[in-house]
Design a protein around this motif. Structure first.
Motif, PDB file in Angstrom:
ATOM      1  N   MET A   9      19.325  52.009  26.573  1.00 64.28           N
ATOM      2  CA  MET A   9      18.764  51.250  27.698  1.00 64.28           C
ATOM      3  C   MET A   9      18.833  49.753  27.378  1.00 64.28           C
ATOM      4  SD  MET A   9      15.042  51.751  29.554  1.00 64.28           S
ATOM      5  CE  MET A   9      14.084  50.998  28.232  1.00 64.28           C
ATOM      6  N   GLY A  10      19.249  48.969  28.325  1.00 64.45           N
ATOM      7  CA  GLY A  10      19.392  47.539  28.115  1.00 64.45           C
ATOM      8  C   GLY A  10      18.073  46.805  28.274  1.00 64.45           C
ATOM      9  N   PRO A  11      18.099  45.484  28.137  1.00 66.86           N
ATOM     10  CA  PRO A  11      16.896  44.675  28.289  1.00 66.86           C
ATOM     11  C   PRO A  11      16.268  44.854  29.672  1.00 66.86           C
ATOM     12  CG  PRO A  11      18.690  43.394  27.345  1.00 66.86           C
ATOM     13  CD  PRO A  11      19.285  44.678  27.805  1.00 66.86           C
ATOM     14  N   SER A  12      14.934  44.741  29.728  1.00 65.44           N
ATOM     15  CA  SER A  12      14.228  44.891  30.996  1.00 65.44           C
ATOM     16  C   SER A  12      14.351  43.618  31.820  1.00 65.44           C
ATOM     17  CB  SER A  12      12.752  45.197  30.743  1.00 65.44           C
ATOM     18  OG  SER A  12      12.090  44.038  30.272  1.00 65.44           O
ATOM     19  N   THR A  13      13.916  43.697  33.094  1.00 66.24           N
ATOM     20  CA  THR A  13      13.951  42.507  33.946  1.00 66.24           C
ATOM     21  C   THR A  13      12.940  41.466  33.499  1.00 66.24           C
ATOM     22  OG1 THR A  13      12.441  43.610  35.490  1.00 66.24           O
ATOM     23  CG2 THR A  13      14.792  43.768  35.953  1.00 66.24           C
ATOM     24  N   SER A  14      11.983  41.854  32.639  1.00 65.14           N
ATOM     25  CA  SER A  14      11.027  40.878  32.108  1.00 65.14           C
ATOM     26  C   SER A  14      11.482  40.316  30.769  1.00 65.14           C
ATOM     27  CB  SER A  14       9.649  41.517  31.939  1.00 65.14           C
ATOM     28  OG  SER A  14       9.113  41.908  33.182  1.00 65.14           O
ATOM     29  N   ASP A  15      12.552  40.864  30.203  1.00 62.80           N
ATOM     30  CA  ASP A  15      13.041  40.419  28.900  1.00 62.80           C
ATOM     31  C   ASP A  15      14.564  40.378  28.925  1.00 62.80           C
ATOM     32  OD1 ASP A  15      13.267  39.676  26.254  1.00 62.80           O
ATOM     33  OD2 ASP A  15      12.954  41.702  25.467  1.00 62.80           O
ATOM     34  N   LEU A  16      15.078  39.523  29.768  1.00 62.42           N
ATOM     35  CA  LEU A  16      16.518  39.453  30.001  1.00 62.42           C
ATOM     36  C   LEU A  16      17.290  39.120  28.733  1.00 62.42           C
ATOM     37  CD1 LEU A  16      18.287  39.770  32.588  1.00 62.42           C
ATOM     38  CD2 LEU A  16      18.360  37.284  32.692  1.00 62.42           C
ATOM     39  N   LEU A  17      16.686  38.325  27.861  1.00 60.65           N
ATOM     40  CA  LEU A  17      17.351  37.911  26.625  1.00 60.65           C
ATOM     41  C   LEU A  17      17.211  38.929  25.502  1.00 60.65           C
ATOM     42  CD1 LEU A  17      16.345  34.129  26.475  1.00 60.65           C
ATOM     43  CD2 LEU A  17      18.568  35.082  27.085  1.00 60.65           C
ATOM     44  N   ASP A  18      16.512  40.040  25.773  1.00 64.75           N
ATOM     45  CA  ASP A  18      16.264  41.071  24.760  1.00 64.75           C
ATOM     46  C   ASP A  18      15.562  40.475  23.537  1.00 64.75           C
ATOM     47  OD1 ASP A  18      16.188  43.589  23.665  1.00 64.75           O
ATOM     48  OD2 ASP A  18      18.245  43.545  22.916  1.00 64.75           O
ATOM     49  N   LEU A  19      14.489  39.725  23.806  1.00 66.76           N
ATOM     50  CA  LEU A  19      13.701  39.154  22.712  1.00 66.76           C
ATOM     51  C   LEU A  19      13.058  40.240  21.862  1.00 66.76           C
ATOM     52  CD1 LEU A  19      11.991  36.126  24.505  1.00 66.76           C
ATOM     53  CD2 LEU A  19      14.207  36.230  23.335  1.00 66.76           C
ATOM     54  N   ASP A  20      12.883  41.424  22.427  1.00 67.03           N
ATOM     55  CA  ASP A  20      12.330  42.530  21.638  1.00 67.03           C
ATOM     56  C   ASP A  20      13.191  42.829  20.413  1.00 67.03           C
ATOM     57  OD1 ASP A  20      10.302  42.751  23.447  1.00 67.03           O
ATOM     58  OD2 ASP A  20      10.738  44.813  24.055  1.00 67.03           O
ATOM     59  N   SER A  21      14.465  42.528  20.497  1.00 74.40           N
ATOM     60  CA  SER A  21      15.354  42.792  19.361  1.00 74.40           C
ATOM     61  C   SER A  21      15.028  41.892  18.170  1.00 74.40           C
ATOM     62  CB  SER A  21      16.815  42.599  19.769  1.00 74.40           C
ATOM     63  OG  SER A  21      17.090  41.233  20.073  1.00 74.40           O
ATOM     64  N   LEU A  22      14.247  40.847  18.404  1.00 74.76           N
ATOM     65  CA  LEU A  22      13.839  39.940  17.324  1.00 74.76           C
ATOM     66  C   LEU A  22      12.566  40.412  16.628  1.00 74.76           C
ATOM     67  CD1 LEU A  22      14.397  36.534  19.177  1.00 74.76           C
ATOM     68  CD2 LEU A  22      15.992  37.755  17.674  1.00 74.76           C
ATOM     69  N   LEU A  23      11.973  41.491  17.121  1.00 71.66           N
ATOM     70  CA  LEU A  23      10.719  42.001  16.573  1.00 71.66           C
ATOM     71  C   LEU A  23      10.969  43.203  15.675  1.00 71.66           C
ATOM     72  CD1 LEU A  23       8.547  41.862  19.827  1.00 71.66           C
ATOM     73  CD2 LEU A  23       8.708  40.124  18.022  1.00 71.66           C
ATOM     74  N   SER A  24      10.138  43.326  14.632  1.00 73.42           N
ATOM     75  CA  SER A  24      10.238  44.471  13.731  1.00 73.42           C
ATOM     76  C   SER A  24       9.594  45.698  14.365  1.00 73.42           C
ATOM     77  CB  SER A  24       9.534  44.157  12.408  1.00 73.42           C
ATOM     78  OG  SER A  24       8.126  44.088  12.611  1.00 73.42           O
ATOM     79  N   ASP A  25       9.817  46.850  13.771  1.00 76.26           N
ATOM     80  CA  ASP A  25       9.195  48.075  14.269  1.00 76.26           C
ATOM     81  C   ASP A  25       7.671  47.972  14.216  1.00 76.26           C
ATOM     82  OD1 ASP A  25      11.667  49.175  14.730  1.00 76.26           O
ATOM     83  OD2 ASP A  25      11.705  50.376  12.884  1.00 76.26           O
ATOM     84  N   ASP A  26       7.131  47.396  13.145  1.00 82.15           N
ATOM     85  CA  ASP A  26       5.672  47.244  13.039  1.00 82.15           C
ATOM     86  C   ASP A  26       5.132  46.334  14.137  1.00 82.15           C
ATOM     87  OD1 ASP A  26       5.477  48.920  10.885  1.00 82.15           O
ATOM     88  OD2 ASP A  26       5.335  47.320   9.379  1.00 82.15           O
ATOM     89  N   GLU A  27       5.855  45.257  14.409  1.00 78.64           N
ATOM     90  CA  GLU A  27       5.425  44.326  15.465  1.00 78.64           C
ATOM     91  C   GLU A  27       5.454  45.003  16.831  1.00 78.64           C
ATOM     92  OE1 GLU A  27       6.942  40.310  13.096  1.00 78.64           O
ATOM     93  OE2 GLU A  27       8.239  41.286  14.561  1.00 78.64           O
ATOM     94  N   LEU A  28       6.482  45.776  17.089  1.00 82.27           N
ATOM     95  CA  LEU A  28       6.571  46.482  18.363  1.00 82.27           C
ATOM     96  C   LEU A  28       5.459  47.525  18.494  1.00 82.27           C
ATOM     97  CD1 LEU A  28      10.437  46.937  18.567  1.00 82.27           C
ATOM     98  CD2 LEU A  28       9.039  45.548  20.111  1.00 82.27           C
ATOM     99  N   LEU A  29       5.106  48.176  17.395  1.00 79.16           N
ATOM    100  CA  LEU A  29       4.025  49.165  17.428  1.00 79.16           C
ATOM    101  C   LEU A  29       2.688  48.510  17.758  1.00 79.16           C
ATOM    102  CD1 LEU A  29       4.873  51.523  14.418  1.00 79.16           C
ATOM    103  CD2 LEU A  29       4.724  52.170  16.835  1.00 79.16           C
ATOM    104  N   VAL A  30       2.426  47.364  17.124  1.00 82.83           N
ATOM    105  CA  VAL A  30       1.188  46.637  17.426  1.00 82.83           C
ATOM    106  C   VAL A  30       1.163  46.249  18.898  1.00 82.83           C
ATOM    107  CG1 VAL A  30      -0.020  44.450  17.065  1.00 82.83           C
ATOM    108  CG2 VAL A  30       0.772  45.780  15.093  1.00 82.83           C
TER     109      VAL A  30
END
Length: 388
Positions: free
Chosen positions: A1-22
């Motif tokens: 799945m690609g980036p969402s409409t709220s995260d067009l730049l896929d900034l989530d890819s800059l976050l670690s798994d722990d950060e995403l879990l928090v």
């Protein structure tokens, strides 16, 4: 799945798994516990005190602090939590900021071991509430002009003066109070119920209605010798705490902005005008695009500040840049989102105007636009312009 409409730049890819879990943990809490209830709390001007231990269990109180029962998470993790909480409401994120970034940080940075052990574990658990009394009726942006004083006696200290806009003061178990002494400005811990302390909530308010701010008066308040925070003298003490709060605001404001944008985007896709959804019109699309541009830039800015903070390299002027920019842009986004909602946007069924009202307070506290502009101006020119 690609980036969402709220995260067009896929900034989530800059976050670690722990950060995403928090982030997901706090986001889930906000969606389940805050969003279904916030309209009622806001309209009733009610701070939901029952969520305080829940926030302790969630691990967001004193989140960035180590030891003494504190969660010990990273600056980025705290920022992500602040963003999700403020997507619910600025007042809820403000509680977490006052408790953790201000009151707990003051005790953690500048308190004695006994003070830390006495207060921090139960504050981290949400069993005790703290507040931070710096601003005065006539000394908001200029804390160096504070009039509140503490006079040393044979038995300890006597505190006199007044503070204003003190978050949580009416429900706090302990106040961190900054006062002028013969040795400069010092911090004091004042437990609730101390004789001579008078607290009056400020109401009615047009902003931060699901939060508590108070007037506080100190009339010959007697404190023991162990009430003083021993670790710091001068404005360096409160300013160190303000910088922690300002950092969280840079993240939190983007949560309010994102929630406003998402509300407008959803509405534009279903609201029919002239036989077509609002989202099909060029003017609406331009509004949505401009919102998303600033949300993506502001979130990237907040993340960069967090990485600098975790590396021990974050400077006060950088925090000012983040606070000034992100709150200013979030407020513009919330207002623009309301225009897409039309008349329905002034009801409590939709979040953007509530966010805009709250952001008027966020824009003012922990340094107004003007103060942060002057901080940045002094940094880039080498000339202080605070006194004309």
């Amino acid at each position: 799945m690609g980036p969402s409409t709220s995260d067009l730049l896929d900034l989530d890819s800059l976050l670690s798994d722990d950060e995403l879990l928090v982030r997901e943990k706090v986001r889930d809490y906000t969606v389940q516990r805050i969003k279904p209830n916030i309209a009622h709390w806001y309209e009733a001007a009610e701070f939901p005190r029952e969520i305080v231990p829940e926030l302790g269990e969630l691990g967001v109180l004193g989140m960035h602090l180590d030891g003494y029962g504190c969660p010990g998470r990273t600056a980025v993790e705290y920022g992500l939590a602040a963003m999700e909480l403020e997507a619910g409401d600025s007042g809820i994120r403000t509680f977490v900021s006052v408790q953790g970034s201000l009151a707990m940080t003051a005790i953690h940075k500048w308190g004695s071991e006994e003070q830390k052990e006495q207060w921090l574990p139960r504050m981290a658990a949400g069993e005790l509430i703290g507040c931070f009394a710096l601003t005065e009726p006539s000394a908001g942006s200029d804390p160096s002009s504070m009039a509140t004083s503490a006079r040393q006696t044979a038995d300890g200290w006597v505190l006199d003066g007044a503070k204003r806009w003190i978050g949580l003061a009416s429900i706090a178990d302990v106040m961190v109070v900054w006062a002028r002494t013969e040795d400069g400005i010092r911090g004091f811990l004042v437990p609730s119920g101390t004789p001579g302390v008078h607290v009056v909530p400020i109401e009615p308010k047009l902003s931060m209605r699901a939060s508590i701010q108070c007037d506080v008066k100190f009339d010959g308040v007697k404190l023991g010798p162990d009430a003083i925070l021993p670790g710091v003298s001068g404005l360096r003490g409160p300013f160190s705490c303000l910088n922690e709060a300002r950092y969280g605001i840079a993240w939190g404001a983007m949560g309010a902005a994102r929630d406003s944008y998402e509300a407008a985007l959803e509405y534009a896709g279903t609201r029919m005008q002239f036989g077509r959804p609002l989202a099909s019109y060029q003017l609406t699309q331009e509004k949505l695009v401009n919102m998303l541009l600033e949300i993506q830039k502001g979130t990237l800015l907040a993340l960069h500040l967090g990485r600098l903070k975790d590396a021990g390299r974050l400077e006060p002027q950088q925090i000012s840049l983040g606070k000034l920019n992100n709150v200013r842009e979030a407020l513009a986004i919330a207002r623009e989102a309301r225009t897409i909602l039309g008349g329905n946007g002034v009801t409590m069924d939709y979040s953007p105007l509530r966010h805009a009202n709250n952001l008027e307070s966020v824009r003012t506290y922990e340094g107004t636009d003007e103060v942060h502009t002057l901080i940045l101006g002094q940094h880039i020119t080498g000339i202080g312009a605070f006194r004309g």
